[in-house]
Scaffold this motif. Structure first.
Motif, PDB file in Angstrom:
ATOM      1  N   UNK A  87       0.814  -1.221   0.000  1.00  0.00           N
ATOM      2  CA  UNK A  87       0.000   0.000   0.000  1.00  0.00           C
ATOM      3  C   UNK A  87       0.848   1.273   0.000  1.00  0.00           C
ATOM      4  N   UNK A  88       2.085   1.168   0.454  1.00  0.00           N
ATOM      5  CA  UNK A  88       3.033   2.288   0.374  1.00  0.00           C
ATOM      6  C   UNK A  88       4.318   1.723  -0.227  1.00  0.00           C
ATOM      7  N   UNK A  89       4.633   2.168  -1.416  1.00  0.00           N
ATOM      8  CA  UNK A  89       5.756   1.620  -2.184  1.00  0.00           C
ATOM      9  C   UNK A  89       7.079   1.746  -1.436  1.00  0.00           C
ATOM     10  N   UNK A  90       7.924   0.718  -1.464  1.00  0.00           N
ATOM     11  CA  UNK A  90       9.261   0.819  -0.868  1.00  0.00           C
ATOM     12  C   UNK A  90      10.101   1.861  -1.599  1.00  0.00           C
ATOM     13  N   UNK A  91      10.215   3.050  -1.009  1.00  0.00           N
ATOM     14  CA  UNK A  91      10.955   4.146  -1.625  1.00  0.00           C
ATOM     15  C   UNK A  91      11.745   4.954  -0.599  1.00  0.00           C
ATOM     16  N   UNK A  92      11.644   4.552   0.671  1.00  0.00           N
ATOM     17  CA  UNK A  92      12.295   5.298   1.746  1.00  0.00           C
ATOM     18  C   UNK A  92      13.636   4.663   2.112  1.00  0.00           C
ATOM     19  N   UNK A  93      14.606   5.489   2.489  1.00  0.00           N
ATOM     20  CA  UNK A  93      15.933   4.982   2.860  1.00  0.00           C
ATOM     21  C   UNK A  93      15.945   4.323   4.234  1.00  0.00           C
ATOM     22  N   UNK A  94      14.972   4.660   5.052  1.00  0.00           N
ATOM     23  CA  UNK A  94      14.762   3.998   6.333  1.00  0.00           C
ATOM     24  C   UNK A  94      13.347   4.340   6.772  1.00  0.00           C
ATOM     25  N   UNK A  95      12.798   3.557   7.685  1.00  0.00           N
ATOM     26  CA  UNK A  95      11.418   3.784   8.105  1.00  0.00           C
ATOM     27  C   UNK A  95      11.164   3.065   9.418  1.00  0.00           C
ATOM     28  N   UNK A  96      10.181   3.550  10.164  1.00  0.00           N
ATOM     29  CA  UNK A  96       9.773   2.924  11.419  1.00  0.00           C
ATOM     30  C   UNK A  96       8.406   2.263  11.227  1.00  0.00           C
TER      31      UNK A  96
ATOM     32  N   UNK B  74      25.903   0.934   2.962  1.00  0.00           N
ATOM     33  CA  UNK B  74      25.931  -0.471   3.369  1.00  0.00           C
ATOM     34  C   UNK B  74      24.898  -0.759   4.449  1.00  0.00           C
ATOM     35  N   UNK B  75      24.438   0.269   5.133  1.00  0.00           N
ATOM     36  CA  UNK B  75      23.323   0.154   6.066  1.00  0.00           C
ATOM     37  C   UNK B  75      22.504   1.436   5.997  1.00  0.00           C
ATOM     38  N   UNK B  76      21.230   1.386   6.349  1.00  0.00           N
ATOM     39  CA  UNK B  76      20.359   2.567   6.207  1.00  0.00           C
ATOM     40  C   UNK B  76      20.831   3.732   7.070  1.00  0.00           C
ATOM     41  N   UNK B  77      20.647   4.963   6.588  1.00  0.00           N
ATOM     42  CA  UNK B  77      20.928   6.125   7.445  1.00  0.00           C
ATOM     43  C   UNK B  77      20.056   6.071   8.700  1.00  0.00           C
ATOM     44  N   UNK B  78      20.563   6.635   9.772  1.00  0.00           N
ATOM     45  CA  UNK B  78      19.876   6.559  11.063  1.00  0.00           C
ATOM     46  C   UNK B  78      18.686   7.515  11.125  1.00  0.00           C
ATOM     47  N   UNK B  79      17.571   7.030  11.643  1.00  0.00           N
ATOM     48  CA  UNK B  79      16.432   7.901  11.957  1.00  0.00           C
ATOM     49  C   UNK B  79      16.665   8.487  13.339  1.00  0.00           C
TER      50      UNK B  79
END
Length: 204
Positions: A102-111, A173-178
């Motif tokens: 329902x929400x396309x994978x387009x974010x560099x990180x997410x909660x 190599x790993x997602x940026x920190x939220x």
């Protein structure tokens, strides 16, 4: 008549056999969250409702949450966090309880969602021009930390200005920190440069 009875028996036995097969030999069953529980078989996860029915089939793209020292995917606000790899970089999005994206994978990180909101790193692409020698577009990538609603629409910005990023598998190599988290209604905690935290009010 005999044929009809056999067909009727098969009608009831086959679904039961499939149901039992899907929900047997499970390695982990989570507590219920948002009306569903996560179940694990091998490296894949699925979800069942409180009737024991499989509502989201087994898959391996869920993002796991750490809850009471146990890691498993969760639903909140009818949304569950997933990830997909594109060109060696992970992007994050959400599915609903039918397994639909329902929400396309387009974010560099997410909660995961909390009370209808989630915090994500929204990626922005800015075309600066074209390199005539290489015949290649020069692109600048930035991201901002924002809150989204259940439709994926931005409802609040937590960063004052975009953060530049090199969109490369070697760099990411790993997602940026939220650096923001919800702690109460209209209250957030933000991480400072020295890794301490500040509490702030916010309004949608």
């Amino acid at each position: 008549m005999r044929k009809l009875v056999c067909l009727a028996v098969l009608f009831f036995i086959v679904p039961f056999a499939l149901f039992s097969q899907n929900l047997s030999n499970l390695e982990f069953i989570s507590p219920f969250h948002d009306g569903v529980a996560a179940i694990k078989k091998g490296e894949r996860w699925a979800f069942v409702n409180n009737q024991g029915e499989l509502v989201v089939d087994f898959r391996n793209d869920f993002v796991l949450s750490n809850i009471n020292k146990k890691e498993y995917p969760i639903f909140n606000s009818d949304r569950c966090l997933i990830h997909k790899k594109k060109d060696g970089i992970l992007y994050y999005g959400y599915i609903d309880k039918k397994g639909n994206e329902v929400i396309e994978p387009e974010f560099l990180n997410a909660t995961p969602f909390t009370n209808g909101l989630a915090i994500v790193l929204k990626l922005y692409k800015d075309v600066l021009g074209t390199n005539d020698v290489l015949d290649k577009k020069m692109i600048d990538y930035n991201y901002m930390e924002v809150a989204i609603d259940m439709n994926g629409d931005i409802v609040h910005y937590f960063t004052e200005k975009p953060v530049h990023i090199t969109l490369s598998r070697d760099f990411l190599r790993k997602p940026p920190l939220i650096k923001t988290k919800f702690i109460a209604e209209n209250l957030i905690a933000t991480m400072n440069k020295d890794k301490t935290w500040s509490i702030k009010k916010y309004k949608l």
